[in-house]
Design a protein around this motif. Sequence first.
Motif, mmCIF file in Angstrom:
data_model
loop_
_atom_site.group_PDB
_atom_site.id
_atom_site.type_symbol
_atom_site.label_atom_id
_atom_site.label_comp_id
_atom_site.label_asym_id
_atom_site.label_seq_id
_atom_site.Cartn_x
_atom_site.Cartn_y
_atom_site.Cartn_z
ATOM 1 N N ARG A 126 0.758 -0.825 -0.022
ATOM 2 C CA ARG A 126 -0.534 0.063 -0.048
ATOM 3 C C ARG A 126 0.947 1.503 -0.279
ATOM 4 N NH1 ARG A 126 -4.387 -2.192 3.430
ATOM 5 N NH2 ARG A 126 -4.941 -0.499 4.090
ATOM 6 N N LEU A 127 0.529 2.678 -0.330
ATOM 7 C CA LEU A 127 0.975 3.803 0.316
ATOM 8 C C LEU A 127 1.837 3.493 0.991
ATOM 9 C CD1 LEU A 127 1.053 5.759 -1.655
ATOM 10 C CD2 LEU A 127 -0.118 6.915 -0.192
ATOM 11 N N VAL A 128 1.966 3.755 2.499
ATOM 12 C CA VAL A 128 2.954 3.687 3.333
ATOM 13 C C VAL A 128 3.701 2.544 3.159
ATOM 14 C CG1 VAL A 128 2.998 3.677 6.032
ATOM 15 C CG2 VAL A 128 0.639 3.857 4.723
ATOM 16 N N ASP A 129 3.808 1.758 1.941
ATOM 17 C CA ASP A 129 4.336 0.786 2.505
ATOM 18 C C ASP A 129 5.606 1.422 1.112
ATOM 19 O OD1 ASP A 129 6.015 -1.303 2.302
ATOM 20 O OD2 ASP A 129 5.430 -2.820 0.817
ATOM 21 N N HIS A 130 5.135 2.175 0.238
ATOM 22 C CA HIS A 130 5.944 1.949 -0.860
ATOM 23 C C HIS A 130 6.780 3.384 -0.503
ATOM 24 C CE1 HIS A 130 4.128 -0.627 -3.555
ATOM 25 N NE2 HIS A 130 3.056 0.347 -3.924
ATOM 26 N N LEU A 131 6.246 4.338 0.567
ATOM 27 C CA LEU A 131 7.680 5.589 0.923
ATOM 28 C C LEU A 131 7.978 5.004 1.181
ATOM 29 C CD1 LEU A 131 3.564 8.357 1.448
ATOM 30 C CD2 LEU A 131 5.933 8.156 -0.998
ATOM 31 N N SER A 132 7.455 4.346 2.452
ATOM 32 C CA SER A 132 8.693 3.959 3.602
ATOM 33 C C SER A 132 9.762 3.224 2.952
ATOM 34 C CB SER A 132 8.221 2.919 4.239
ATOM 35 O OG SER A 132 8.778 1.877 4.750
ATOM 36 N N ARG A 133 9.645 2.480 1.494
ATOM 37 C CA ARG A 133 10.675 1.410 1.124
ATOM 38 C C ARG A 133 11.697 2.558 0.385
ATOM 39 N NH1 ARG A 133 7.426 -2.802 -1.567
ATOM 40 N NH2 ARG A 133 8.992 -3.431 -3.007
ATOM 41 N N LEU A 134 10.358 3.810 -0.856
ATOM 42 C CA LEU A 134 11.511 4.399 -0.306
ATOM 43 C C LEU A 134 12.586 5.016 -0.001
ATOM 44 C CD1 LEU A 134 11.215 5.422 -3.985
ATOM 45 C CD2 LEU A 134 10.428 7.503 -3.405
ATOM 46 N N PHE A 135 12.054 6.116 0.410
ATOM 47 C CA PHE A 135 12.772 6.434 2.102
ATOM 48 C C PHE A 135 14.336 5.773 2.322
ATOM 49 C CE2 PHE A 135 13.758 6.148 6.275
ATOM 50 C CZ PHE A 135 14.257 7.389 6.529
ATOM 51 N N SER A 136 13.543 4.351 2.558
ATOM 52 C CA SER A 136 15.022 3.036 3.470
ATOM 53 C C SER A 136 15.843 3.190 2.128
ATOM 54 C CB SER A 136 13.827 1.758 3.659
ATOM 55 O OG SER A 136 13.282 1.939 4.318
ATOM 56 N N ILE A 137 15.307 2.969 0.666
ATOM 57 C CA ILE A 137 16.062 2.525 -0.217
ATOM 58 C C ILE A 137 17.270 3.701 -0.648
ATOM 59 C CG2 ILE A 137 16.561 2.098 -2.747
ATOM 60 C CD1 ILE A 137 14.610 -0.051 -2.285
ATOM 61 N N GLY A 138 17.055 5.012 -0.202
ATOM 62 C CA GLY A 138 17.184 6.376 -0.345
ATOM 63 C C GLY A 138 18.110 6.260 0.597
ATOM 64 N N ALA A 139 18.057 5.791 1.939
ATOM 65 C CA ALA A 139 18.496 5.603 3.371
ATOM 66 C C ALA A 139 19.884 5.308 2.635
ATOM 67 C CB ALA A 139 17.922 6.035 4.262
ATOM 68 N N VAL A 140 19.389 3.443 2.362
ATOM 69 C CA VAL A 140 20.568 3.134 2.658
ATOM 70 C C VAL A 140 21.677 2.558 1.708
ATOM 71 C CG1 VAL A 140 20.951 0.544 2.574
ATOM 72 C CG2 VAL A 140 19.458 1.559 4.107
ATOM 73 N N SER A 141 21.352 4.201 0.414
ATOM 74 C CA SER A 141 22.297 3.239 -0.559
ATOM 75 C C SER A 141 23.131 5.777 -0.316
ATOM 76 C CB SER A 141 21.226 3.603 -1.945
ATOM 77 O OG SER A 141 20.209 3.948 -1.750
ATOM 78 N N LEU A 142 22.350 6.246 -0.607
ATOM 79 C CA LEU A 142 23.032 7.712 -0.376
ATOM 80 C C LEU A 142 24.466 7.654 0.276
ATOM 81 C CD1 LEU A 142 19.858 9.479 -0.676
ATOM 82 C CD2 LEU A 142 21.375 8.970 -3.020
ATOM 83 N N PRO A 143 24.935 8.032 -0.200
ATOM 84 C CA PRO A 143 26.424 8.801 1.102
ATOM 85 C C PRO A 143 25.904 9.593 1.865
ATOM 86 C CG PRO A 143 26.869 8.809 -1.200
ATOM 87 C CD PRO A 143 25.372 8.124 -1.638
ATOM 88 N N THR A 144 26.743 9.324 2.587
ATOM 89 C CA THR A 144 26.202 9.687 3.804
ATOM 90 C C THR A 144 26.671 11.490 4.084
ATOM 91 O OG1 THR A 144 25.774 8.077 6.262
ATOM 92 C CG2 THR A 144 26.155 10.205 6.808
ATOM 93 N N PHE A 145 28.343 11.229 2.799
ATOM 94 C CA PHE A 145 28.510 12.755 3.202
ATOM 95 C C PHE A 145 27.730 13.707 2.124
ATOM 96 C CE2 PHE A 145 31.222 10.591 0.592
ATOM 97 C CZ PHE A 145 30.502 11.170 -1.201
#
Lengths: 337, 321
Positions: A126-145
């Motif tokens: 559902r929407l919540v899931d899609h948003l949260s997954r989008l966020f997680s993928i970004g969070a894990v793959s974008l470099p911290t710096f």
Amino acid sequence: MLRFILRRLILGGVVMFGVALVTFFIARVIPSDPAAKWAGPRATPEQIAKARAELGLDQPLIIQFGTYLLDLAQGNLGYSLRTRRPVALELAESLPATIELVLISTFAAVFIGLPLGVLSAKYKDRLVDHLSRLFSIGAVSLPTFWIGLILQLLFARTLQWFPMGGQLSTEIKLTMEIPRITGFLTLDSLISGNFVILLDALWHLVLPGITIGVYPVGLVARMTRSALLEILSEDYITAARSYGLQERVILWSYALKNSLGPTSTVVALSIGYTLVNTFLTETIFTWPGIGSYVATAVIGLDYPAIMGVTIFSAFSYVVLNLISDLIVALDPRVRMS
Amino acid sequence: MSAYFEIKDLLVGFRTFEETRPVLNIERLAIERGETYGLVGESGAGKTVLALTILGLLPKPAGVIQRGEIWFDGEDLLKKSESELASLYRGKRLAMIFQDPMSTLNPVFTVGQQIERVIEYHQGLRGHSRTQKAVELLEMVKLADAKNILKKYPHELSGGQRQRVVIAIALSCGAEFLIADEPTRNLDVTIQAGILQLIDELRKNLRITVLFIANNVSLVNVFCKRVGILYRGKLVEEGPSPLVIREPLHPYTQTLISALPRDRSERPRFSGFELKPEAPQGCPFYSRCPIGVEFCVQQQPRLEAVIRPEHKAACFLARSR
Ligand SMILES: Nc1ncnc2c1ncn2[C@@H]1O[C@H](COP(=O)(O)OP(=O)(O)OP(=O)(O)O)[C@@H](O)[C@H]1O
Ligand code: SF4
Ligand SMILES: [Mg+2]
């Protein structure tokens, strides 16, 4: 249980020995003369020779390593070549600022990442899931710096909502007495009831806190989601539903407890990862923690300081892993075998 | 006026990427109050899907109820909302025992925590009286040393003990209709008899109605008054169990019964496995039927009374023999 802990402790000891060995020899192959640094910029050859003896660098390597290990065992990390002060002491001074960041990110991981993962599993696809997954993928793959730089650019430089860096504003540092009780700035200002300083400290914490927190929050959300989804399809969950238990109870208690093993491992590992991330983040936000400390040390080839930080990071990692192993071992299924 | 429990024209399917594949198609299945009805079918026939459909627990979103009614004590369960089912039916009036006691107990909670949570939720008991009730329940399912078992984790119990615990939890809140989904399938033969006997005793003492699911006709014969044979989601035969077992009408039932070992030395015999092409428009059993004729390919046989009114079969050739 006791034997399990003992085994893990021994294993941790072995890892620490390995780290000590590697850092020691890497420090020896760095093309730099510590004795010359120790003796100072305008030292005579005799003074350098004297410094070499003082530092034990004229001894055979194996003896040097032995002395190093003995020192380590006593918590002695050597002396900084730059400031000539004990590395352990300097670490202890810059540690609280780093711990503040790590704690914030861990809290975020547990209190934001975990619920996010649960909601994501509950509302799968559902929407919540899609948003949260989008966020997680970004969070894990974008470099911290990168996240740090973007936040700084946007919210500090362009919008000027938050300060560019540092732990406190200059005016406050100059005009007010900074309380020093535990070394943790937010805690100290809270204890001493100095809310002006507390607010200023929190205001400075926001951007570095978010920068550091994004990764663990994303990671924990992802892991919790996948662990929960697997558990929610188990027979005992269907059975629990057939008893008429409420979905709330089933999700937050029946299922979540089963996923605690994998989740806590991830939290512990992400704390370790956060520790590494603080180095970059602190440099970006000129945060006076271990990261800034090691950055200065690296630039100045202050190898006892570099080794000290390495040993300390490895030690934290080992301890965190031990803790997560213990949490996993609390699972009655693991306890049996 | 429908029976105490009655399924009408039920169609359940599982969604795949391309289509919804029908899994269950039951025209009528009725059970009287206090009766024990045996449902027999091979693996994959749809027995568990039927049980889950009754409780409203089909896996979502794959499982879909396409149409039908399930009447229980004057109410259509399929018209109930999820929250009504959870708060008024599951656990309170309808209960289910699952086929694998190894996986139906939550591995990270003690037996006591699992029973007591259900008791607390449905009956509002707390503290000592809650524990007391849990002990009584374990004693009801004839578990020795009940106090001790409450403190144990599922993996510390044997399969038979676990299944007794599962039965205790299922019946802890006074359910009147019990679905037993192959409760002895994953247990040693030596333990099976004890569990079956327990269910039968509980049925008599607690006056509950039982839908007993099995993959073996001989189990059903012992204590089910009536039996239905499920093949690929359809009832192909139904009647009083002694009659069905003595004079099976449907060729599928006949192969099931002839496959039963007559005595211990004899290996199960299988027959009727010569493969013919499927008949999508016709009888679902055609591809395995030893006596199927041209006509069976064109039309679906309906479940109808043959010879006696209470003994029904879905086979065109049943009447002629
Ligand atoms: N979650 C699911 N997703 C897709 N198909 C399913 C699912 N669960 C069951 N099915 C399908 O429904 C059919 C009936 O399955 P069901 O579990 O009811 O069989 P069963 O009669 O209980 O068999 P067994 O004796 O092995 O338990 C099978 O063909 C199966 O493939
Ligand atoms: S209808 Fe035909 S194919 Fe089907 S079971 Fe009867 S004889 Fe066999
Ligand atoms: Mg089944």
